[in-house]
Enzyme design. Sequence first.
Site, PDB file in Angstrom:
ATOM      1  N   HIS A 109       0.848  -1.201   0.000  1.00 55.52           N
ATOM      2  CA  HIS A 109       0.000   0.000   0.000  1.00 55.52           C
ATOM      3  C   HIS A 109       0.879   1.245   0.000  1.00 55.52           C
ATOM      4  O   HIS A 109       2.023   1.207   0.455  1.00 55.52           O
ATOM      5  CB  HIS A 109      -0.899   0.011   1.242  1.00 55.52           C
ATOM      6  CG  HIS A 109      -2.007  -0.990   1.189  1.00 55.52           C
ATOM      7  ND1 HIS A 109      -3.052  -1.010   2.083  1.00 55.52           N
ATOM      8  CD2 HIS A 109      -2.231  -2.023   0.332  1.00 55.52           C
ATOM      9  CE1 HIS A 109      -3.880  -2.001   1.781  1.00 55.52           C
ATOM     10  NE2 HIS A 109      -3.402  -2.635   0.731  1.00 55.52           N
TER      11      HIS A 109
ATOM     12  N   GLU B 244       0.913   3.950   1.812  1.00 54.91           N
ATOM     13  CA  GLU B 244       1.426   4.391   3.112  1.00 54.91           C
ATOM     14  C   GLU B 244       2.565   3.487   3.582  1.00 54.91           C
ATOM     15  O   GLU B 244       3.573   3.977   4.106  1.00 54.91           O
ATOM     16  CB  GLU B 244       0.312   4.402   4.167  1.00 54.91           C
ATOM     17  CG  GLU B 244      -0.858   5.297   3.828  1.00 54.91           C
ATOM     18  CD  GLU B 244      -1.970   4.557   3.085  1.00 54.91           C
ATOM     19  OE1 GLU B 244      -1.669   3.670   2.252  1.00 54.91           O
ATOM     20  OE2 GLU B 244      -3.137   4.869   3.335  1.00 54.91           O
TER      21      GLU B 244
ATOM     22  N   CYS C 190      -5.956   2.166   5.374  1.00 59.33           N
ATOM     23  CA  CYS C 190      -6.595   0.926   5.808  1.00 59.33           C
ATOM     24  C   CYS C 190      -6.071   0.574   7.206  1.00 59.33           C
ATOM     25  O   CYS C 190      -5.095   1.163   7.681  1.00 59.33           O
ATOM     26  CB  CYS C 190      -6.303  -0.197   4.811  1.00 59.33           C
ATOM     27  SG  CYS C 190      -4.635  -0.881   4.962  1.00 59.33           S
TER      28      CYS C 190
HETATM   29 ZN   LIG Z   1      -3.193   0.279   3.600  1.00 59.68          ZN
END
Ligand SMILES: [Zn+2]
Length: 157
Positions: A54, A56, A84
């Site tokens: 992801h 981040e 998330c």
């Molecule tokens: Zn994430």
Amino acid sequence: MTEDQQRFLCEAIALAQDNLEHGGRPFGAVVVRNGEVVASGVNEILKTNDPTAHAELMAIRAASSKLGSPSLAGCTVYASGHPCPMCMAAMRLSGVAEVYYAYSNEDGAPYGLSTAAIYADLAKPFAEQSMKIQYLPVRLDSAPDLYAEWASRQATT
Ligand SMILES: [Zn+2]
């Protein structure tokens, strides 16, 4: 909203935009410390087949590597989308102080880009969650207790 918040969120969105133009998912993130971008990341799960790639997490990994420390204390993360639970936990574990995001789970829901259902599931007791989670207290007879051994080694170094 401050000028910095506006600027760094626009930077995260621009990264997400560029990523989608290259066939990726529409997520970007930047890690900022003392008003400067330390590192950035985009969602690379389609490119790498790594389900944890992801934006981040990629930005956190790059920032930690660049700073030479697993601690991102004092850093702020700006993400194009609502982080998330995995990324939120990674930010907590790394000591990130603040996180700002431009697109909410509500913004993403019509496009299948919301993790609200996972947040809701994780808030339940283990026994009620959709993934089976069970504590099975296995120990090795042939070795000292794992945690006690770790602690005793910490004490001697
Ligand atoms: Zn994430």
